[in-house]
Design an enzyme around this catalytic site. Structure first.
Site, PDB file in Angstrom:
ATOM      1  N   HIS A  20       0.840  -1.195   0.000  1.00  9.76           N
ATOM      2  CA  HIS A  20       0.000   0.000   0.000  1.00  9.76           C
ATOM      3  C   HIS A  20       0.874   1.244   0.000  1.00  9.76           C
ATOM      4  CE1 HIS A  20       0.894   0.483   4.214  1.00  9.76           C
ATOM      5  NE2 HIS A  20       0.333  -0.671   4.526  1.00  9.76           N
ATOM      6  N   HIS A  23       3.970   1.412   2.407  1.00 14.56           N
ATOM      7  CA  HIS A  23       5.143   0.673   1.919  1.00 14.56           C
ATOM      8  C   HIS A  23       5.763   1.424   0.737  1.00 14.56           C
ATOM      9  CE1 HIS A  23       2.359  -2.826   3.119  1.00 14.56           C
ATOM     10  NE2 HIS A  23       3.200  -2.653   4.125  1.00 14.56           N
ATOM     11  N   CYS A 128       1.201 -10.332  20.908  1.00 11.40           N
ATOM     12  CA  CYS A 128       0.248  -9.885  19.881  1.00 11.40           C
ATOM     13  C   CYS A 128       0.646 -10.547  18.568  1.00 11.40           C
ATOM     14  CB  CYS A 128       0.265  -8.357  19.736  1.00 11.40           C
ATOM     15  SG  CYS A 128      -0.734  -7.818  18.308  1.00 11.40           S
ATOM     16  N   CYS A 131       1.372  -8.163  15.591  1.00 12.74           N
ATOM     17  CA  CYS A 131       2.700  -7.517  15.563  1.00 12.74           C
ATOM     18  C   CYS A 131       3.803  -8.559  15.487  1.00 12.74           C
ATOM     19  CB  CYS A 131       3.005  -6.725  16.824  1.00 12.74           C
ATOM     20  SG  CYS A 131       1.852  -5.480  17.288  1.00 12.74           S
ATOM     21  N   CYS A 145      -3.485  -4.189  22.260  1.00 12.02           N
ATOM     22  CA  CYS A 145      -2.363  -3.706  21.463  1.00 12.02           C
ATOM     23  C   CYS A 145      -2.822  -2.432  20.747  1.00 12.02           C
ATOM     24  CB  CYS A 145      -1.952  -4.764  20.451  1.00 12.02           C
ATOM     25  SG  CYS A 145      -1.008  -4.084  19.085  1.00 12.02           S
ATOM     26  N   HIS A 148      -3.215  -2.782  16.891  1.00 13.52           N
ATOM     27  CA  HIS A 148      -4.165  -3.723  16.286  1.00 13.52           C
ATOM     28  C   HIS A 148      -5.492  -3.851  17.021  1.00 13.52           C
ATOM     29  CE1 HIS A 148      -0.206  -4.891  14.645  1.00 13.52           C
ATOM     30  NE2 HIS A 148      -0.908  -4.970  13.551  1.00 13.52           N
ATOM     31  N   LYS A 296      -6.456   6.652  10.255  1.00 17.55           N
ATOM     32  CA  LYS A 296      -5.385   5.700  10.015  1.00 17.55           C
ATOM     33  C   LYS A 296      -5.798   4.827   8.829  1.00 17.55           C
ATOM     34  CE  LYS A 296      -2.782   2.152  12.196  1.00 17.55           C
ATOM     35  NZ  LYS A 296      -2.379   1.337  13.283  1.00 17.55           N
ATOM     36  N   LYS A 299      -7.522  -1.781   6.738  1.00 17.64           N
ATOM     37  CA  LYS A 299      -8.425  -2.645   5.976  1.00 17.64           C
ATOM     38  C   LYS A 299      -9.842  -2.579   6.534  1.00 17.64           C
ATOM     39  CE  LYS A 299      -5.286  -6.259   4.670  1.00 17.64           C
ATOM     40  NZ  LYS A 299      -4.895  -7.609   4.996  1.00 17.64           N
TER      41      LYS A 299
HETATM   42  N1  MSP Z   1       8.297  -6.978   8.403  1.00 18.20           N
HETATM   43  C1  MSP Z   1       8.442  -5.888   9.293  1.00 18.20           C
HETATM   44  C2  MSP Z   1       9.770  -5.158   9.050  1.00 18.20           C
HETATM   45  C3  MSP Z   1      10.990  -6.002   9.158  1.00 18.20           C
HETATM   46  S1  MSP Z   1      12.410  -5.119   8.754  1.00 18.20           S
HETATM   47  C4  MSP Z   1      13.673  -6.098   9.235  1.00 18.20           C
HETATM   48  C5  MSP Z   1       7.290  -4.898   9.091  1.00 18.20           C
HETATM   49  N2  MSP Z   1       6.642  -4.965   7.942  1.00 18.20           N
HETATM   50  S2  MSP Z   1       5.368  -4.084   7.514  1.00 18.20           S
HETATM   51  O1  MSP Z   1       4.873  -4.683   6.317  1.00 18.20           O
HETATM   52  O2  MSP Z   1       4.456  -3.951   8.592  1.00 18.20           O
HETATM   53  O3  MSP Z   1       5.945  -2.693   7.107  1.00 18.20           O
HETATM   54  C6  MSP Z   1       6.171  -1.687   8.032  1.00 18.20           C
HETATM   55  C7  MSP Z   1       6.674  -0.450   7.310  1.00 18.20           C
HETATM   56  O4  MSP Z   1       5.730  -0.011   6.311  1.00 18.20           O
HETATM   57  C8  MSP Z   1       6.801   0.752   8.208  1.00 18.20           C
HETATM   58  O5  MSP Z   1       7.975   0.784   8.932  1.00 18.20           O
HETATM   59  C9  MSP Z   1       6.767   1.841   7.186  1.00 18.20           C
HETATM   60  O6  MSP Z   1       8.008   1.833   6.544  1.00 18.20           O
HETATM   61  C10 MSP Z   1       5.716   1.393   6.217  1.00 18.20           C
HETATM   62  N3  MSP Z   1       4.364   1.885   6.539  1.00 18.20           N
HETATM   63  C11 MSP Z   1       3.271   1.105   6.832  1.00 18.20           C
HETATM   64  N4  MSP Z   1       2.169   1.903   6.964  1.00 18.20           N
HETATM   65  C12 MSP Z   1       2.517   3.187   6.775  1.00 18.20           C
HETATM   66  C13 MSP Z   1       1.789   4.414   6.657  1.00 18.20           C
HETATM   67  N5  MSP Z   1       0.478   4.494   6.852  1.00 18.20           N
HETATM   68  N6  MSP Z   1       2.496   5.529   6.306  1.00 18.20           N
HETATM   69  C14 MSP Z   1       3.840   5.486   6.024  1.00 18.20           C
HETATM   70  N7  MSP Z   1       4.522   4.343   6.116  1.00 18.20           N
HETATM   71  C15 MSP Z   1       3.975   3.228   6.708  1.00 18.20           C
HETATM   72  O7  MSP Z   1       7.033  -4.120   9.990  1.00 18.20           O
END
Ligand code: MSP
Length: 469
Positions: A20, A23, A128, A131, A145, A148, A296, A299
């Site tokens: 999304h 990411h 959790c 997480c 949490c 979540h 926020k 989904k």
């Molecule tokens: N798999 C772990 C990370 C392991 S790294 C060794 C993880 N993955 S995640 O899919 O949840 O991705 C988290 C990352 O996605 C956040 O740190 C950030 O970089 C990005 N984002 C997720 N939602 C976001 C927003 N709403 N806005 C901006 N970035 C955010 O955690």
């Protein structure tokens, strides 16, 4: 020209989610910085990847009626194709289900066990599963949490522990002395405050999770996904799990992450490196979050924005520009389709697009000289160093606005007819500035930069950003 290497990483994303906008932002930001360093002729390595093990992924696969392997294969492909769609130029895409990664992780874990950094004990905690993290009681809000809205499960099991507490002092010292620099400063302070409470050893094994890397010394357990995941920053460079042997490009010069995962990086990841006798990353940059119309992105709310949706409306470079110019340094930002559309029309269609179209049109039959200066701008370099991306774009857009105003003030369309000599001179200045702008925007909007250069060369107009509703 600096000859330094530049190694940049993004978090590896969980494949139970679709890629999304959140990411996409982190990955785009890394892409821009990697492109900037490549443009400066630095040896650059840009690593991305997917986090594919653990209970969450396993549950998602079951829900989709797929084997874990098929499920993660499919999802990893989706991430790859979305990154391709956004024109992300990474050097490696590391998947944690990759065999070389698994073998290297097992080797490293065996080493840690042999050295006494891993031991067996009982663990009872609040877990959790969303997480994939144990929570401390004071992390919870109303017993749930906060990320979540779920009540964590109480788990008591025999478990293997990693001696995180051994590294508390060193980690504190490295962070407070900026040897591992955490920016923005407020995030560094937040971590130092957290570290004051002390670091406890952490459970790093899971008994009931099949979908993970088996512990080499006890096959009844799999490895905690975060340990598996952190080592990607090493295996993504071809590391084979040998302590003290750093792969080329290591350590990371810059690691990007959202604020949600700073704490684990600043503790577990650093401790792992110290235990493995490997150098520490130079800098963590922690960016803020996007919210959608004040909420926020989630989904459940159903307001998740996908990069594909943005590309459909704004094009690849339009999307890149809009995302990159939306988040201020380390801050959260709220976006909406309406705001993005306005921004697109004002800054891309009317400002940049209009400038290029006007200048090329006026130049037809005149062929004013374009002076191609090399960009050396100390201020720009400083802003890149500080990762002030939005501010850099604002600086470039000031130039664009100035150029549009210049055309107006000089009434250039009349001038080229009334006083061709003077008109040609001014046009030359304008085209040279457009050349400079095309170079400046290259890391942000590579295709647009190319298109502008092409138009300067051929004199053929090609609308860069059609106005949209
Ligand atoms: N798999 C772990 C990370 C392991 S790294 C060794 C993880 N993955 S995640 O899919 O949840 O991705 C988290 C990352 O996605 C956040 O740190 C950030 O970089 C990005 N984002 C997720 N939602 C976001 C927003 N709403 N806005 C901006 N970035 C955010 O955690």
């Amino acid at each position: 020209m600096p000859e330094k290497k530049f190694y940049i990483t993004t978090p590896i994303y969980y494949v139970n989610d679709q890629p999304h906008l959140g990411h996409a932002y982190t990955t785009l930001l890394a892409d821009v910085l990697a492109r900037w360093h490549r443009q400066r002729k630095q040896k650059t390595f840009f690593l991305v990847g997917t986090d594919e093990h653990g209970i969450k992924i396993s549950q998602a696969a079951k829900k989709a009626n797929k084997s874990e392997k098929d499920f993660v294969d499919e999802k990893a492909k989706i991430f790859q194709s979305v990154w391709q769609g956004l024109n992300i130029k990474y050097d490696n895409f590391l998947r944690t289900s990759n065999l070389e990664h698994i073998l290297a992780v097992q080797k490293a874990i065996s080493y840690l066990k042999d050295k006494g950094f891993i031991y067996k004990d009982y663990y009872e905690g609040l877990y959790c599963s969303s997480c994939e993290q144990y929570k401390m009681a004071d992390d919870l809000i109303d017993g749930k949490c906060p990320d979540h809205q779920k009540i964590p499960q109480v788990i008591k099991e025999e478990s293997y522990f990693f001696k995180l507490s051994d590294f508390e002092k060193t980690i504190k010292e490295k962070i407070s002395s900026n040897k591992v620099k955490i920016v923005p400063e407020s995030r560094k302070q937040e971590i130092l405050t957290f570290l004051k409470k002390g670091l406890k050893d952490i459970s790093i094994s899971r008994k009931n999770v099949q979908w993970g890397i088996p512990l080499p010394f006890d096959k009844e357990y799999t490895l905690y996904v975060w340990i598996d995941a952190f080592l990607n920053y090493l295996t993504g460079l071809g590391w084979q799990g040998i302590a003290g042997k750093k792969p080329a490009f290591f350590p990371p010069d810059l690691q990007l992450m959202g604020k949600d995962i700073l704490r684990v990086h600043a503790t577990i990841w650093l401790a792992l490196l110290l235990a493995l006798k490997l150098p520490l990353p130079k800098k963590f940059f922690v960016h803020g979050y996007f919210t959608i119309e004040g909420q926020k992105m989630s989904k459940t709310i159903g307001n998740v924005v996908l990069p594909e949706d943005l590309i459909k409306k704004f094009g690849v470079d339009g999307t890149r520009y809009l995302l990159l110019s939306s988040l201020s340094f380390g801050q959260d930002s709220d976006i909406s389709w309406e705001k993005l559309t306005k921004k697109y029309n004002a800054e891309l269609a009317n400002n940049l697009g209009n400038l290029v179209a006007r200048a090329i049109t006026l130049n037809s039959g005149i062929k004013a000289k374009i002076i191609k200066t090399k960009i050396q701008n100390k201020n720009l370099e400083k802003l890149f160093e500080e990762i002030k991306i939005k501010e850099i774009l604002e600086m470039i857009w000031e130039k664009i606005s100035w150029a549009n105003k210049y055309v107006e003030e000089k009434k250039l369309w009349e001038l080229v007819k009334k006083n061709p000599k003077e008109g040609k001179k001014i046009l030359s200045k304008l085209l040279s500035l457009i050349f400079e702008i095309s170079k400046l925007i290259e890391p942000f909007m590579p295709k647009t930069s190319e298109k502008i250069l092409q138009q300067l060369k051929t004199g053929q107009i090609d609308i860069l950003f059609p106005r949209i509703k």
